[in-house]
Motif scaffolding. Structure first.
Motif, PDB file in Angstrom:
ATOM      1  N   VAL A  83       9.738   9.335  -8.377  1.00 23.98           N
ATOM      2  CA  VAL A  83      10.019   9.422  -9.816  1.00 23.98           C
ATOM      3  C   VAL A  83       9.080  10.403 -10.528  1.00 23.98           C
ATOM      4  CG1 VAL A  83      10.952   7.090  -9.902  1.00 23.98           C
ATOM      5  CG2 VAL A  83       8.516   7.441 -10.347  1.00 23.98           C
ATOM      6  N   LYS A  84       8.268  11.123  -9.743  1.00 21.42           N
ATOM      7  CA  LYS A  84       7.393  12.185 -10.255  1.00 21.42           C
ATOM      8  C   LYS A  84       6.344  11.668 -11.233  1.00 21.42           C
ATOM      9  CE  LYS A  84      11.048  15.639  -9.681  1.00 21.42           C
ATOM     10  NZ  LYS A  84      11.899  16.685 -10.321  1.00 21.42           N
ATOM     11  N   ARG A  85       5.734  10.545 -10.888  1.00 20.73           N
ATOM     12  CA  ARG A  85       4.658   9.987 -11.719  1.00 20.73           C
ATOM     13  C   ARG A  85       3.421   9.667 -10.887  1.00 20.73           C
ATOM     14  NH1 ARG A  85       8.609   5.760 -14.750  1.00 20.73           N
ATOM     15  NH2 ARG A  85       9.871   7.278 -15.870  1.00 20.73           N
ATOM     16  N   LEU A  86       3.283  10.327  -9.766  1.00 23.65           N
ATOM     17  CA  LEU A  86       2.166  10.060  -8.872  1.00 23.65           C
ATOM     18  C   LEU A  86       0.809  10.343  -9.521  1.00 23.65           C
ATOM     19  CD1 LEU A  86       1.393   9.070  -6.097  1.00 23.65           C
ATOM     20  CD2 LEU A  86       1.608  11.405  -5.237  1.00 23.65           C
ATOM     21  N   LEU A 129       0.810  -1.211   0.000  1.00 21.83           N
ATOM     22  CA  LEU A 129       0.000   0.000   0.000  1.00 21.83           C
ATOM     23  C   LEU A 129       0.852   1.273   0.000  1.00 21.83           C
ATOM     24  CD1 LEU A 129      -2.693  -1.029   2.650  1.00 21.83           C
ATOM     25  CD2 LEU A 129      -2.937  -1.033   0.159  1.00 21.83           C
ATOM     26  N   VAL A 130       1.977   1.216   0.703  1.00 23.52           N
ATOM     27  CA  VAL A 130       2.777   2.424   0.914  1.00 23.52           C
ATOM     28  C   VAL A 130       3.866   2.610  -0.146  1.00 23.52           C
ATOM     29  CG1 VAL A 130       4.322   3.625   2.508  1.00 23.52           C
ATOM     30  CG2 VAL A 130       2.341   2.367   3.385  1.00 23.52           C
ATOM     31  N   CYS A 131       4.626   1.558  -0.415  1.00 23.53           N
ATOM     32  CA  CYS A 131       5.818   1.689  -1.271  1.00 23.53           C
ATOM     33  C   CYS A 131       5.525   2.171  -2.691  1.00 23.53           C
ATOM     34  CB  CYS A 131       6.578   0.358  -1.308  1.00 23.53           C
ATOM     35  SG  CYS A 131       7.397  -0.024   0.256  1.00 23.53           S
ATOM     36  N   PRO A 132       4.489   1.651  -3.378  1.00 18.37           N
ATOM     37  CA  PRO A 132       4.233   2.165  -4.730  1.00 18.37           C
ATOM     38  C   PRO A 132       3.950   3.658  -4.756  1.00 18.37           C
ATOM     39  CG  PRO A 132       3.054   0.105  -4.368  1.00 18.37           C
ATOM     40  CD  PRO A 132       3.599   0.526  -3.046  1.00 18.37           C
ATOM     41  N   VAL A 133       3.207   4.136  -3.764  1.00 12.61           N
ATOM     42  CA  VAL A 133       2.888   5.567  -3.712  1.00 12.61           C
ATOM     43  C   VAL A 133       4.157   6.390  -3.499  1.00 12.61           C
ATOM     44  CG1 VAL A 133       1.607   7.350  -2.474  1.00 12.61           C
ATOM     45  CG2 VAL A 133       0.577   5.088  -2.825  1.00 12.61           C
ATOM     46  N   VAL A 134       4.989   5.948  -2.562  1.00 13.89           N
ATOM     47  CA  VAL A 134       6.237   6.659  -2.276  1.00 13.89           C
ATOM     48  C   VAL A 134       7.150   6.665  -3.497  1.00 13.89           C
ATOM     49  CG1 VAL A 134       8.330   6.664  -0.859  1.00 13.89           C
ATOM     50  CG2 VAL A 134       6.112   6.162   0.189  1.00 13.89           C
ATOM     51  N   TRP A 135       7.271   5.512  -4.150  1.00 10.63           N
ATOM     52  CA  TRP A 135       8.167   5.411  -5.308  1.00 10.63           C
ATOM     53  C   TRP A 135       7.682   6.275  -6.466  1.00 10.63           C
ATOM     54  CZ3 TRP A 135      12.947   3.868  -5.977  1.00 10.63           C
ATOM     55  CH2 TRP A 135      13.421   3.691  -7.279  1.00 10.63           C
ATOM     56  N   MET A 136       6.377   6.266  -6.725  1.00 10.36           N
ATOM     57  CA  MET A 136       5.836   7.083  -7.807  1.00 10.36           C
ATOM     58  C   MET A 136       6.012   8.573  -7.521  1.00 10.36           C
ATOM     59  SD  MET A 136       4.797   5.483 -10.389  1.00 10.36           S
ATOM     60  CE  MET A 136       4.983   3.732 -10.706  1.00 10.36           C
ATOM     61  N   ALA A 137       5.953   8.931  -6.247  1.00  6.36           N
ATOM     62  CA  ALA A 137       6.200  10.327  -5.881  1.00  6.36           C
ATOM     63  C   ALA A 137       7.661  10.693  -6.128  1.00  6.36           C
ATOM     64  CB  ALA A 137       5.828  10.560  -4.421  1.00  6.36           C
TER      65      ALA A 137
END
Length: 331
Positions: A163-166, A153-161
């Motif tokens: 790499v600026k693709r949130l 739940l947490v890691c994909p959101v953090v990673w996309m933020a």
């Protein structure tokens, strides 16, 4: 590629790897591509904490994933090595004729280029995710399976933020995920939930005690014979079209490591190897069905004919690895 990506995105790694591989110069060889995909996905089911296999196996054996992971990764590397070796040898022996026999045709497409930056990004994210799961599990004393659920739940959101693709992630999450992806896995959710309930019910009933007693008596409480028996039953039922989750849930719920005279990690390895090998063999497994659909062959041909020899050889090698590891005190 399937082994690495599978540890992160599970069965979705199979079509992803297929799309990347079919444009290569060997992509026209359907048998080579099909066996590589099916065998490549097997190792991640032996060790990856993101796999539903490991979630059930760790649960029924009460093994700690952090203690289980090192030996499981070694077994996964062995399975991957055997798969690569057998694929290379079969291609050399079969030559071009085998490609023609299995429906290979010359590809007219221009090979596409691979974005190395995206591949590197995926690799870095995968490594960081596994390290994060291990560290949090150790530092806070949480089960790795619970940490996986939290990390998903947490890691994909953090990673996309990072790499600026949130915004793209949020858009896809609201649209495609709820409308298409989630409904597609409802059968898998029911399957694994049912397997968990089955394992627990067997553990609390006298049926589980009776099954454990019969199994131990038939093998004379010999660890090697018990290991062979569990894996053989799983493979036999898998070849008959029964999903390996059924046998793993029943056996895991029926016997305990203490009754077998082994550690929980050893029993967990036996069950995870049984499941992984059965998954490559069973015509009913999602892995085999997905590969057969991509290469235009029947699940029976892909599972039994193409993967059968690999499963037998790899299983034999892995049993030897387990036996040797236990003999020297590693398990």
């Amino acid at each position: 590629m399937a082994a690495v990506a599978g540890a992160l995105i599970s069965i979705a790694a199979v079509p992803l790897t297929f799309e990347m591989s079919r444009e290569s110069r060997l992509g026209a060889n359907k048998r080579l591509l099909g066996t590589a995909l099916a065998r490549g996905f097997v190792p991640c089911m032996i060790w990856a904490p993101t796999s539903a296999t490991i979630a059930l196996v760790v649960s029924v054996t009460s093994a700690e994933w952090v203690s289980f992971a090192p030996c499981a990764i070694v077994c996964a590397l062995v399975a991957e090595g055997v798969g690569i070796l057998m694929t290379v040898l079969s291609r050399r022996v079969g030559g071009k004729a085998s490609a023609m026999d299995d429906g290979a045709s010359a590809s007219q497409d221009v090979p596409g280029s691979i974005d190395k930056a995206k591949v590197a990004e995926l690799a870095v994210f995968s490594v960081l995710l596994i390290v994060f799961i291990a560290l949090v599990s150790q530092l806070f004393g949480l089960s790795a399976i619970i940490v996986v659920a939290m990390a998903s739940l947490v890691c994909p959101v953090v990673w996309m933020a990072i790499v600026k693709r949130l915004p793209t992630y949020v858009k896809e999450f609201k649209g495609d995920y709820f409308n298409n992806k989630l409904p597609q896995v409802k059968n898998q959710i029911l399957l694994f939930a049912g397997a968990g309930f089955l394992a627990q019910s067997i553990g609390y009933s006298h049926v589980g005690d009776a099954m454990a007693e019969v199994l131990l008596q038939l093998t004379g409480q010999n660890v090697l014979l018990l290991t062979i028996a569990i894996i053989a039953v799983t493979l036999a039922t898998s070849a008959a079209g029964i999903h390996p989750i059924a046998v793993v849930a029943v056996v895991g719920g029926a016997i305990s490591a203490a009754e077998c005279g082994v550690t929980p990690v050893y029993l967990a390895l036996v069950l995870s190897i049984s499941w992984a090998m059965g998954n490559a063999l069973s015509p009913a497994s999602a892995n085999v069905i997905a590969v057969s659909d991509m290469v235009g062959q029947s699940p029976i041909k892909v599972g039994l004919r193409w993967n059968g020899p690999y499963v037998l050889v790899t299983t034999t090698v892995l049993i030897c690895v387990l036996t040797l590891s236990r003999a020297v005190g590693l398990l």
